[in-house]
Scaffold this motif. Structure first.
Motif, PDB file in Angstrom:
ATOM      1  N   SER A  35      86.753 -43.173 -16.471  1.00 16.85           N
ATOM      2  CA  SER A  35      87.677 -44.145 -15.897  1.00 16.85           C
ATOM      3  C   SER A  35      88.374 -43.485 -14.718  1.00 16.85           C
ATOM      4  O   SER A  35      89.493 -43.013 -14.843  1.00 16.85           O
ATOM      5  N   PRO A  36      87.687 -43.424 -13.560  1.00 21.57           N
ATOM      6  CA  PRO A  36      88.203 -42.635 -12.429  1.00 21.57           C
ATOM      7  C   PRO A  36      89.581 -43.086 -11.958  1.00 21.57           C
ATOM      8  O   PRO A  36      90.361 -42.279 -11.473  1.00 21.57           O
ATOM      9  N   ASP A  37      89.905 -44.393 -12.110  1.00 22.19           N
ATOM     10  CA  ASP A  37      91.191 -44.876 -11.612  1.00 22.19           C
ATOM     11  C   ASP A  37      92.321 -44.521 -12.561  1.00 22.19           C
ATOM     12  O   ASP A  37      93.487 -44.544 -12.169  1.00 22.19           O
ATOM     13  N   HIS A  38      92.002 -44.247 -13.813  1.00 23.04           N
ATOM     14  CA  HIS A  38      93.030 -44.056 -14.825  1.00 23.04           C
ATOM     15  C   HIS A  38      92.583 -42.905 -15.739  1.00 23.04           C
ATOM     16  O   HIS A  38      92.020 -43.149 -16.807  1.00 23.04           O
ATOM     17  N   PRO A  39      92.798 -41.657 -15.297  1.00 22.64           N
ATOM     18  CA  PRO A  39      92.195 -40.509 -15.999  1.00 22.64           C
ATOM     19  C   PRO A  39      92.514 -40.439 -17.491  1.00 22.64           C
ATOM     20  O   PRO A  39      91.650 -40.077 -18.286  1.00 22.64           O
ATOM     21  N   SER A  40      93.736 -40.850 -17.906  1.00 25.38           N
ATOM     22  CA  SER A  40      94.037 -40.703 -19.333  1.00 25.38           C
ATOM     23  C   SER A  40      93.249 -41.713 -20.176  1.00 25.38           C
ATOM     24  O   SER A  40      92.915 -41.440 -21.325  1.00 25.38           O
ATOM     25  N   HIS A  41      92.907 -42.879 -19.587  1.00 25.82           N
ATOM     26  CA  HIS A  41      92.005 -43.804 -20.293  1.00 25.82           C
ATOM     27  C   HIS A  41      90.637 -43.164 -20.471  1.00 25.82           C
ATOM     28  O   HIS A  41      90.016 -43.286 -21.525  1.00 25.82           O
ATOM     29  N   GLY A  42      90.167 -42.500 -19.404  1.00 24.03           N
ATOM     30  CA  GLY A  42      88.899 -41.790 -19.497  1.00 24.03           C
ATOM     31  C   GLY A  42      88.933 -40.753 -20.600  1.00 24.03           C
ATOM     32  O   GLY A  42      87.970 -40.610 -21.354  1.00 24.03           O
ATOM     33  N   GLN A  43      90.073 -40.035 -20.707  1.00 24.02           N
ATOM     34  CA  GLN A  43      90.216 -39.049 -21.782  1.00 24.02           C
ATOM     35  C   GLN A  43      90.072 -39.714 -23.144  1.00 24.02           C
ATOM     36  O   GLN A  43      89.428 -39.180 -24.045  1.00 24.02           O
ATOM     37  N   HIS A  44      90.697 -40.907 -23.312  1.00 19.47           N
ATOM     38  CA  HIS A  44      90.603 -41.607 -24.596  1.00 19.47           C
ATOM     39  C   HIS A  44      89.146 -41.909 -24.944  1.00 19.47           C
ATOM     40  O   HIS A  44      88.705 -41.669 -26.064  1.00 19.47           O
ATOM     41  N   TRP A  45      88.398 -42.435 -23.939  1.00 23.20           N
ATOM     42  CA  TRP A  45      86.991 -42.764 -24.192  1.00 23.20           C
ATOM     43  C   TRP A  45      86.180 -41.517 -24.502  1.00 23.20           C
ATOM     44  O   TRP A  45      85.337 -41.523 -25.403  1.00 23.20           O
ATOM     45  N   GLY A  46      86.445 -40.443 -23.736  1.00 19.29           N
ATOM     46  CA  GLY A  46      85.695 -39.209 -23.952  1.00 19.29           C
ATOM     47  C   GLY A  46      85.941 -38.636 -25.330  1.00 19.29           C
ATOM     48  O   GLY A  46      85.003 -38.271 -26.046  1.00 19.29           O
ATOM     49  N   ILE A  47      87.230 -38.582 -25.739  1.00 14.14           N
ATOM     50  CA  ILE A  47      87.560 -38.049 -27.065  1.00 14.14           C
ATOM     51  C   ILE A  47      86.916 -38.906 -28.144  1.00 14.14           C
ATOM     52  O   ILE A  47      86.354 -38.408 -29.123  1.00 14.14           O
ATOM     53  N   PHE A  48      86.964 -40.247 -27.949  1.00 12.46           N
ATOM     54  CA  PHE A  48      86.326 -41.168 -28.893  1.00 12.46           C
ATOM     55  C   PHE A  48      84.847 -40.825 -29.062  1.00 12.46           C
ATOM     56  O   PHE A  48      84.340 -40.722 -30.181  1.00 12.46           O
ATOM     57  N   ALA A  49      84.154 -40.600 -27.916  1.00 17.24           N
ATOM     58  CA  ALA A  49      82.706 -40.359 -27.972  1.00 17.24           C
ATOM     59  C   ALA A  49      82.391 -39.030 -28.656  1.00 17.24           C
ATOM     60  O   ALA A  49      81.528 -38.971 -29.541  1.00 17.24           O
ATOM     61  N   VAL A  50      83.082 -37.947 -28.261  1.00 12.50           N
ATOM     62  CA  VAL A  50      82.707 -36.648 -28.826  1.00 12.50           C
ATOM     63  C   VAL A  50      83.104 -36.565 -30.301  1.00 12.50           C
ATOM     64  O   VAL A  50      82.381 -35.988 -31.111  1.00 12.50           O
ATOM     65  N   TYR A 100     100.113 -26.568 -23.301  1.00  9.41           N
ATOM     66  CA  TYR A 100      99.399 -27.675 -23.932  1.00  9.41           C
ATOM     67  C   TYR A 100     100.379 -28.755 -24.365  1.00  9.41           C
ATOM     68  O   TYR A 100     100.161 -29.948 -24.128  1.00  9.41           O
ATOM     69  N   LEU A 101     101.477 -28.327 -25.027  1.00  8.11           N
ATOM     70  CA  LEU A 101     102.444 -29.299 -25.542  1.00  8.11           C
ATOM     71  C   LEU A 101     103.075 -30.084 -24.400  1.00  8.11           C
ATOM     72  O   LEU A 101     103.297 -31.290 -24.500  1.00  8.11           O
ATOM     73  N   ALA A 102     103.342 -29.393 -23.269  1.00 11.08           N
ATOM     74  CA  ALA A 102     104.007 -30.070 -22.159  1.00 11.08           C
ATOM     75  C   ALA A 102     103.050 -30.983 -21.405  1.00 11.08           C
ATOM     76  O   ALA A 102     103.429 -32.081 -20.971  1.00 11.08           O
ATOM     77  N   ARG A 103     101.787 -30.539 -21.248  1.00  6.09           N
ATOM     78  CA  ARG A 103     100.883 -31.265 -20.352  1.00  6.09           C
ATOM     79  C   ARG A 103     100.084 -32.370 -21.031  1.00  6.09           C
ATOM     80  O   ARG A 103      99.657 -33.316 -20.364  1.00  6.09           O
ATOM     81  N   SER A 104      99.851 -32.244 -22.366  1.00  9.25           N
ATOM     82  CA  SER A 104      98.911 -33.177 -23.000  1.00  9.25           C
ATOM     83  C   SER A 104      99.423 -34.611 -22.937  1.00  9.25           C
ATOM     84  O   SER A 104      98.619 -35.548 -22.917  1.00  9.25           O
ATOM     85  N   VAL A 105     100.749 -34.815 -22.884  1.00 10.92           N
ATOM     86  CA  VAL A 105     101.266 -36.191 -22.841  1.00 10.92           C
ATOM     87  C   VAL A 105     100.829 -36.880 -21.552  1.00 10.92           C
ATOM     88  O   VAL A 105     100.360 -38.021 -21.557  1.00 10.92           O
ATOM     89  N   THR A 106     100.960 -36.200 -20.405  1.00 10.81           N
ATOM     90  CA  THR A 106     100.580 -36.829 -19.135  1.00 10.81           C
ATOM     91  C   THR A 106      99.070 -36.749 -18.903  1.00 10.81           C
ATOM     92  O   THR A 106      98.479 -37.698 -18.383  1.00 10.81           O
ATOM     93  N   ASP A 107      98.447 -35.603 -19.272  1.00 13.14           N
ATOM     94  CA  ASP A 107      97.011 -35.430 -19.013  1.00 13.14           C
ATOM     95  C   ASP A 107      96.187 -36.390 -19.840  1.00 13.14           C
ATOM     96  O   ASP A 107      95.272 -37.056 -19.329  1.00 13.14           O
ATOM     97  N   ILE A 108      96.445 -36.417 -21.132  1.00  9.70           N
ATOM     98  CA  ILE A 108      95.515 -37.048 -22.067  1.00  9.70           C
ATOM     99  C   ILE A 108      96.154 -38.234 -22.756  1.00  9.70           C
ATOM    100  O   ILE A 108      95.462 -39.177 -23.142  1.00  9.70           O
ATOM    101  N   ASP A 109      97.471 -38.230 -22.940  1.00 12.99           N
ATOM    102  CA  ASP A 109      98.178 -39.369 -23.519  1.00 12.99           C
ATOM    103  C   ASP A 109      97.696 -39.661 -24.931  1.00 12.99           C
ATOM    104  O   ASP A 109      97.397 -40.796 -25.280  1.00 12.99           O
ATOM    105  N   VAL A 110      97.560 -38.594 -25.735  1.00 13.78           N
ATOM    106  CA  VAL A 110      97.182 -38.733 -27.134  1.00 13.78           C
ATOM    107  C   VAL A 110      98.280 -38.085 -27.964  1.00 13.78           C
ATOM    108  O   VAL A 110      98.606 -36.932 -27.731  1.00 13.78           O
TER     109      VAL A 110
END
Lengths: 196, 146
Positions: free
Chosen positions: B100-115, A126-136
């Motif tokens: 945000s299919p072109d930019h998955p981490s942006h999509g993650q931001h929106w999804g986390i915001f919504a939930v 989780y610690l390694a991947r979350s930066v690239t996966d989710i960027d939070v």
């Protein structure tokens, strides 16, 4: 060194608070002391660098629970009922349970051990991947809302269900009590008529 | 508590700040401690404090019980809809890449915001609802009764 001192101080204050809770007969002070206990727990979580958990403990344990317990006191009684002396059996049960729990902790990894199984399973990934996966930056939020989104949906549903349950229990009782009051008044009126 | 002048003045000053702090915890949860659960509790504390100091009837004017009950369900609905939305776009349930299919981490931001918004709304509703349920039962108490 200083960390050990802080931890021991916090634990000692928690034990002291718990003893006062056991000794006190006035439920108002018991509720307030349990709020103090929660606040001390939150401080302990801060000392463990678990700020998210500390936040929740301070808000829910020390804040909301205290208010709801005060509400319960307002609905029920202000002082504890006197109980008959029960002898030494409860002390024995408590001592044996405590000893079993202490015995159980002997198998656990030592305090703050980086090689503990909890730190070796999925946490490094989780610690390694979350930066690239989710960027939070806050990994707790990333795990809670994204990797474990299903769990959080379930938790939200549980909170919702608990709220519905409390509302049904309390408001249902109120309606019944009002009807009972109406019945009592009617019965009294009927009896008064009979007498007349 | 009409005779507690200091409590009333301090409460009036604090309620707005508490709500602002709740919004900060809610929408800044990606960067700092906190998130929907904590923000919901803090938000409900603002209404509960208002209810304790100014009386339940005043709090019910600000946040009526019917709205509280709707709020409880609305949050779960927002959360569930987020999942269904990603499902309809051909992704897995609650896979925020869909936003945000072109930019998955942006999509993650929106999804986390919504939930997180859904969680916060439900928790606010449930906490205020439970407080209303408790507080609306007994006759009001004097300070000396405690």
């Amino acid at each position: 060194m200083i960390e050990t001192f802080i931890n021991i101080t916090l634990f000692a204050m928690q034990v002291l608070t718990a003893l006062f809770i056991v000794r006190s007969k006035r439920l108002f002070s018991v509720v307030m002391l349990s709020g103090v206990f929660s606040l001390l727990t939150a401080l302990f979580f801060v000392a463990l660098d678990a700020v998210d958990v500390a936040f929740t403990e301070a808000a829910v344990g020390a804040g909301i629970s205290t208010v709801l317990m005060l509400g319960t006191i307002a609905l029920t009684a202000r002082t504890q009922k006197k109980t008959a002396p029960t002898g030494y059996l409860p002390y024995l049960v408590v001592a044996v349970t405590g000893a079993a729990l202490v015995y159980g902790t002997l198998d656990m990894p030592s305090f703050g051990d980086p090689m503990a199984p909890a730190h070796q399973h999925v946490a490094p990934e989780y610690l390694a991947r979350s930066v690239t996966d989710i960027d939070v930056p806050n990994v707790v939020t990333a795990i809670l809302a994204s990797y474990r989104g299903y769990d959080t949906l379930g938790e939200t549903a549980v909170v919702f269900t608990a709220g519905i349950g409390v509302l049904m229990l309390l408001s249902g009782l109120r309606r019944r009590r009002d009807e009972d009051d109406v019945k009592i008044v009617k019965n009294k009126a009927a009896k008064a008529k009979d007498r007349a | 508590m009409h005779h507690h002048l200091i409590l009333r003045v301090v409460t009036k000053m604090l309620v707005g700040t508490i709500i602002l702090f709740a919004l900060y915890v809610q929408f800044h949860g990606d960067f700092s401690p906190g998130g929907g659960f904590q923000a919901g509790v803090i938000m409900s504390v603002a209404f509960i404090l208002y209810g304790i100091v100014f009386g339940l009837s005043q709090a019910e004017v600000v946040f009526p019980p019917w709205l509280v009950h709707k709020t409880m369900a609305l949050g779960v609905l927002i959360y569930g809809t987020t999942g269904v939305f990603s499902l309809l776009l051909g992704y897995d349930f609650l896979d925020y890449g869909a936003f945000s299919p072109d930019h998955p981490s942006h999509g993650q931001h929106w999804g986390i915001f919504a939930v997180e918004l859904g969680v916060g709304i439900t928790v606010t509703g449930v906490m205020v609802g439970i407080y209303y349920a408790f507080a609306s039962r007994p006759p009001p108490m004097d300070d000396e009764d405690w």
